[in-house]
Design an enzyme around this catalytic site. Structure first.
Site, PDB file in Angstrom:
ATOM      1  N   ASP A 292       0.843  -1.182   0.000  1.00 23.78           N
ATOM      2  CA  ASP A 292       0.000   0.000   0.000  1.00 23.78           C
ATOM      3  C   ASP A 292       0.885   1.242   0.000  1.00 23.78           C
ATOM      4  OD1 ASP A 292      -2.494   1.190  -0.095  1.00 23.78           O
ATOM      5  OD2 ASP A 292      -2.623   1.395   2.071  1.00 23.78           O
TER       6      ASP A 292
ATOM      7  N   TYR B 178       1.179   5.801  -0.406  1.00 24.45           N
ATOM      8  CA  TYR B 178       0.825   7.017   0.342  1.00 24.45           C
ATOM      9  C   TYR B 178       1.139   8.159  -0.608  1.00 24.45           C
ATOM     10  CZ  TYR B 178       1.079   9.813   4.774  1.00 24.45           C
ATOM     11  OH  TYR B 178       0.886  10.696   5.822  1.00 24.45           O
TER      12      TYR B 178
ATOM     13  N   HIS C 113      -4.029  13.989   0.809  1.00 18.65           N
ATOM     14  CA  HIS C 113      -4.202  13.034   1.904  1.00 18.65           C
ATOM     15  C   HIS C 113      -2.982  13.031   2.816  1.00 18.65           C
ATOM     16  CE1 HIS C 113      -5.119   9.350   4.085  1.00 18.65           C
ATOM     17  NE2 HIS C 113      -3.919   8.905   3.773  1.00 18.65           N
TER      18      HIS C 113
ATOM     19  N   ARG D 188       0.708  14.127  13.180  1.00 17.67           N
ATOM     20  CA  ARG D 188       1.981  14.706  13.588  1.00 17.67           C
ATOM     21  C   ARG D 188       1.803  16.208  13.764  1.00 17.67           C
ATOM     22  NH1 ARG D 188       2.843  10.330  10.224  1.00 17.67           N
ATOM     23  NH2 ARG D 188       2.609  11.589   8.373  1.00 17.67           N
TER      24      ARG D 188
ATOM     25  N   GLU E 125     -10.459   3.907   3.549  1.00 17.24           N
ATOM     26  CA  GLU E 125      -9.552   4.656   2.679  1.00 17.24           C
ATOM     27  C   GLU E 125      -9.930   4.356   1.231  1.00 17.24           C
ATOM     28  OE1 GLU E 125      -5.417   3.960   3.794  1.00 17.24           O
ATOM     29  OE2 GLU E 125      -5.561   5.557   5.282  1.00 17.24           O
TER      30      GLU E 125
ATOM     31  N   GLU F  78      -9.195   4.044  -2.392  1.00 17.61           N
ATOM     32  CA  GLU F  78      -7.979   3.840  -3.182  1.00 17.61           C
ATOM     33  C   GLU F  78      -8.302   3.121  -4.490  1.00 17.61           C
ATOM     34  OE1 GLU F  78      -4.548   2.273  -1.194  1.00 17.61           O
ATOM     35  OE2 GLU F  78      -5.209   2.938   0.798  1.00 17.61           O
TER      36      GLU F  78
ATOM     37  N   ASP G 259      -9.061   0.378   1.878  1.00 14.70           N
ATOM     38  CA  ASP G 259      -8.108  -0.076   2.894  1.00 14.70           C
ATOM     39  C   ASP G 259      -8.625   0.327   4.272  1.00 14.70           C
ATOM     40  OD1 ASP G 259      -5.704  -1.206   3.807  1.00 14.70           O
ATOM     41  OD2 ASP G 259      -4.773   0.770   3.909  1.00 14.70           O
TER      42      ASP G 259
ATOM     43  N   ARG H  47      -7.747   3.774  13.138  1.00  9.71           N
ATOM     44  CA  ARG H  47      -6.881   4.946  13.390  1.00  9.71           C
ATOM     45  C   ARG H  47      -6.297   4.977  14.787  1.00  9.71           C
ATOM     46  NH1 ARG H  47      -5.756   6.065   8.273  1.00  9.71           N
ATOM     47  NH2 ARG H  47      -7.627   6.591   7.078  1.00  9.71           N
TER      48      ARG H  47
ATOM     49  N   GLN I  38      -3.593   2.404  14.928  1.00  2.93           N
ATOM     50  CA  GLN I  38      -2.481   2.927  14.124  1.00  2.93           C
ATOM     51  C   GLN I  38      -1.657   3.967  14.893  1.00  2.93           C
ATOM     52  OE1 GLN I  38      -3.888   4.473  10.376  1.00  2.93           O
ATOM     53  NE2 GLN I  38      -1.864   5.102   9.654  1.00  2.93           N
TER      54      GLN I  38
ATOM     55  N   TYR J 154       2.290   2.734  15.231  1.00  2.00           N
ATOM     56  CA  TYR J 154       2.997   2.897  13.957  1.00  2.00           C
ATOM     57  C   TYR J 154       4.411   3.462  14.057  1.00  2.00           C
ATOM     58  CZ  TYR J 154       2.805   7.957  13.079  1.00  2.00           C
ATOM     59  OH  TYR J 154       3.029   9.309  13.116  1.00  2.00           O
TER      60      TYR J 154
ATOM     61  N   LYS K 184      -4.060  -2.032   9.856  1.00  2.00           N
ATOM     62  CA  LYS K 184      -4.401  -2.188   8.442  1.00  2.00           C
ATOM     63  C   LYS K 184      -4.630  -3.647   8.074  1.00  2.00           C
ATOM     64  CE  LYS K 184      -3.332   2.160   7.133  1.00  2.00           C
ATOM     65  NZ  LYS K 184      -4.082   2.993   6.176  1.00  2.00           N
TER      66      LYS K 184
ATOM     67  N   THR L  39      -9.038  -5.467   3.637  1.00  2.00           N
ATOM     68  CA  THR L  39      -8.949  -4.542   2.518  1.00  2.00           C
ATOM     69  C   THR L  39      -9.909  -5.081   1.470  1.00  2.00           C
ATOM     70  OG1 THR L  39      -6.653  -3.974   2.985  1.00  2.00           O
ATOM     71  CG2 THR L  39      -7.435  -3.608   0.733  1.00  2.00           C
TER      72      THR L  39
ATOM     73  N   THR M 112      -4.615   6.508  -0.215  1.00  2.00           N
ATOM     74  CA  THR M 112      -5.903   7.193  -0.169  1.00  2.00           C
ATOM     75  C   THR M 112      -5.906   8.358  -1.153  1.00  2.00           C
ATOM     76  OG1 THR M 112      -5.977   6.649   2.152  1.00  2.00           O
ATOM     77  CG2 THR M 112      -7.551   8.284   1.383  1.00  2.00           C
TER      78      THR M 112
ATOM     79  N   GLU N 194     -10.000  12.427   7.612  1.00  2.00           N
ATOM     80  CA  GLU N 194      -9.851  13.736   6.971  1.00  2.00           C
ATOM     81  C   GLU N 194     -11.181  14.486   6.935  1.00  2.00           C
ATOM     82  OE1 GLU N 194      -7.082  13.500   3.275  1.00  2.00           O
ATOM     83  OE2 GLU N 194      -7.816  11.474   3.641  1.00  2.00           O
TER      84      GLU N 194
END
Lengths: 416, 416
Positions: free
Chosen positions: B126, B128, B133, B142, B199, B201, B231, B235, B238, B242, B251, B255, B347, B361
């Site tokens: 997968d 990014y 996104h 972050r 997600e 995708e 996907d 959250r 994660q 992560y 994840k 999927t 995504t 989001e």
């Protein structure tokens, strides 16, 4: 602890062979130019299990289990069948067995055989479970003051690796190219990795599928056996790529495994406990008993055409998390596990410098070169180097070994 | 842009069907209680390709390509065979074809069939790769000041996912349990995910294997086709797991992919370019031509037993990196790619709020609940919600669709 079990295969009755009757590890081999066969190591011989099946000497619940020459279909038959084949082989290869005449024609000298992948890797997951290694890497990649990530004492941290890159011992490894960017560079370059490294690990092989979360005991029951595993790592590629989604191309060049799967049954006398918990684990990770193993491990490095230096010696029993705990955690989300899934333990580093399982730790990020017995120095691997992992559980007058897990590093492809 | 191609299957000759003769996507299906068959969607019918092969109507270089009911063995035959089957089907299904009488007995009404996984996923990666996104997630996970990681404009960032968790549209998804720890909690808990998300995708399917680095053109040539891909993402799991090795159990629950693989050939008229580069890419990532596609996408959410609200509309052409660039990067380390590898685009979020491809989001980390058409609100998914992705490239009087990519969320398993 059990004693050496004696076999009518004389070479199996020594304290130095990796493959006494107590072991009976499973592999796959070709005689010159021939088909792939499933085999069992005994002393300096391989017993051709595919041939045994074809000769009608095995009592299996379905036909053609070994026709493909690998162990996946056998694993799928489940623990009762695992136990019955082991019981049959233990009896039939024992000194004095009436089966000797039946089996003897199916022995092949290991020296004349080519060892291949013992199983098809379905998916590969790698973990990060040695406290010393994780602390050392945290110091080198991040910050000594916060070396161990906050989740480390709670989660058996893992990431998905790349099954297509898993190769058997003896396969050459080609130094990767990749994106490199040092902290003082404005833009990355595409060039050959300059900090190519090994990682000394054990690999656990899932033999029973699952769908939904399993307990640690169930996870342990699902494990078919173990291999030695070298997770070759491109440290400079890793440093630039791994934030925020983890290692990717840094770990995708190759992962080498030993040619022999040592079964959980063979390792049973050598069970060891994980260390005391520094923080209490969540109940789902509780171990009902000892789930590690006392397996001595070593890493040797031989420059091209020169003698080998032992870089490191450690033991699998230093790990903070067992493979069963890792497998349990792997299923928490409902992630289905399948026959042939491979779980890398994470690099196994003991407490002292001479116990470290990677060059980035041994050379402390390249700042403290190692001097080899040949007088040469190393920070990371050089083209032509052969890396060899060895491991054995040591009983009373016998050892349960894995064979060598070796690979030679070849130069990076030209960049056109 | 090409026009609608007319078929003797009347339902294929409309502007609203996902499956005109221009499309011919590949899937797998069962009629009631029957075996798995490979099929091609045409209007509201499925042409049973396994039956065509058995009837001797296909000219393929080897027998039993479709006997297993999936497309892996066909993909392995290579691009020339891909082209020749498509040419045969395009001709034989065209209005006025002399083949109509041969093919008509092998049509099955889609309404009466169960659609299954169109191919066995070998490995799943997968990425990014949507700038919007990645920026949004960077703000939420972050720091808004440094939302885009420093490597993002240079590397098509990816991580290995879990192939065993890929399911076909229509499969229920069970909310995962996992380790959760908010910033104000001293210890993690093991509990049901509270921030379960989708997600939006696209997935690219590798049809040609590689060993060693490939160019972007070679990578594009290796891609067999595309699917819609959701996907599902936990959250809260994660956020805690992560760092430092990337998403893992967050994840691995599921999927979901669309049941139909739309071939690259069908999408050819809709090629679109990646946007101008904000920083010059390294030469190995240079695209020789347009490698994205103009595919309108939407996400619908239907609470249990209630009407659906469209949460988001966007287009695949907003991506910063194409699947071909991602696949090229994937091979830089020498990582072997195999037939059936699946590459998630990452995504797909467009520039405006209504173009965002995930709930984290859309609800800005849960702080701005969405109001559905039913009057209910959502931050993340609730048990009983059905999520449906749809997508189509839009031609002159026809559309190239993927069918629905849907899944219903069921409650988390009890924790004993």
């Amino acid at each position: 602890m059990t004693q050496l079990l004696r076999s009518w295969v004389d070479s199996a009755n020594t304290a130095t062979t990796d493959f006494p009757l107590n072991n009976l590890p499973y592999g796959a081999f070709r005689s010159t130019g021939g088909d792939l066969h499933a085999g069992v190591a005994i002393g300096d011989q391989i017993l051709n299990v595919t041939a045994l099946e074809q000769a009608g000497l095995l009592d299996l619940p379905q036909p053609n289990v070994f026709a493909g020459g690998t162990w996946n279909d056998f694993m799928a038959l489940g623990p009762d069948t695992w136990a019955s084949l082991r019981a049959f082989l233990t009896g039939a290869l024992a000194e004095g067995s009436a089966r000797q005449a039946d089996l003897e024609p199916h022995l092949v000298a290991m020296a004349g055989a080519t060892l291949e992948m013992p199983f098809a890797v379905t998916e590969f997951t790698d973990f990060y479970a040695s406290r010393n290694h994780s602390f050392n890497i945290g110091c080198l990649f991040r910050d000594p003051a916060n070396a161990l990530p906050p989740n480390w004492l709670h989660i058996p941290i893992g990431y998905n690796g790349r099954a297509s890159s898993v190769v058997v011992s003896g396969t050459d490894v080609i130094r990767p190219n990749g994106q490199l960017k040092g902290p003082d560079m404005e833009m990355p370059i595409f060039a050959a990795c300059k900090r190519f490294d090994l990682e000394l690990e054990m690999g656990a092989i899932v033999g029973t599928p699952s769908n939904g979360r399993v307990s640690v005991q169930e996870a342990d029951d699902m494990i078919f056996g173990y291999v030695l595993l070298n997770d070759w790592s491109a440290r400079d590629i890793q440093a630039w790529e791994y934030v925020p989604l983890g290692p990717f191309q840094a770990k995708a060049t190759a992962t080498t495994i030993s040619p022999w799967i040592v079964t959980k049954a063979a390792l049973e006398p050598f069970r060891a406990s994980t260390p005391p918990r520094e923080k209490e684990l969540l109940p789902y990770l509780a171990e009902p008993g000892p789930m590690l193993y006392d397996i001595d491990l070593e890493v040797g490095l031989a420059p091209d055409g020169k003698a080998e230096t032992i870089l490191s010696r450690t033991n699998y029993d230093v790990m903070y998390y067992s493979a069963a705990q890792q497998l349990t955690h792997h299923t928490t989300s409902g992630c289905p596990m399948r026959v042939g899934d491979l779980l890398g333990s994470g690099t196994i580093s003991g407490p002292e410098k001479e116990n470290r399982g990677s060059l980035i730790e041994l050379s402390w990020g390249g700042k403290e070169p190692l001097t080899l017995d040949t007088g040469e120095t190393r920070t990371f691997l050089e083209d032509g180097d052969t890396l060899t992992l060895r491991g054995a559980a040591k009983g009373d007058g016998y050892r349960i070994g894995f064979g060598e897990c070796a690979g030679k590093l070849l130069p990076a492809p030209a960049i056109s």
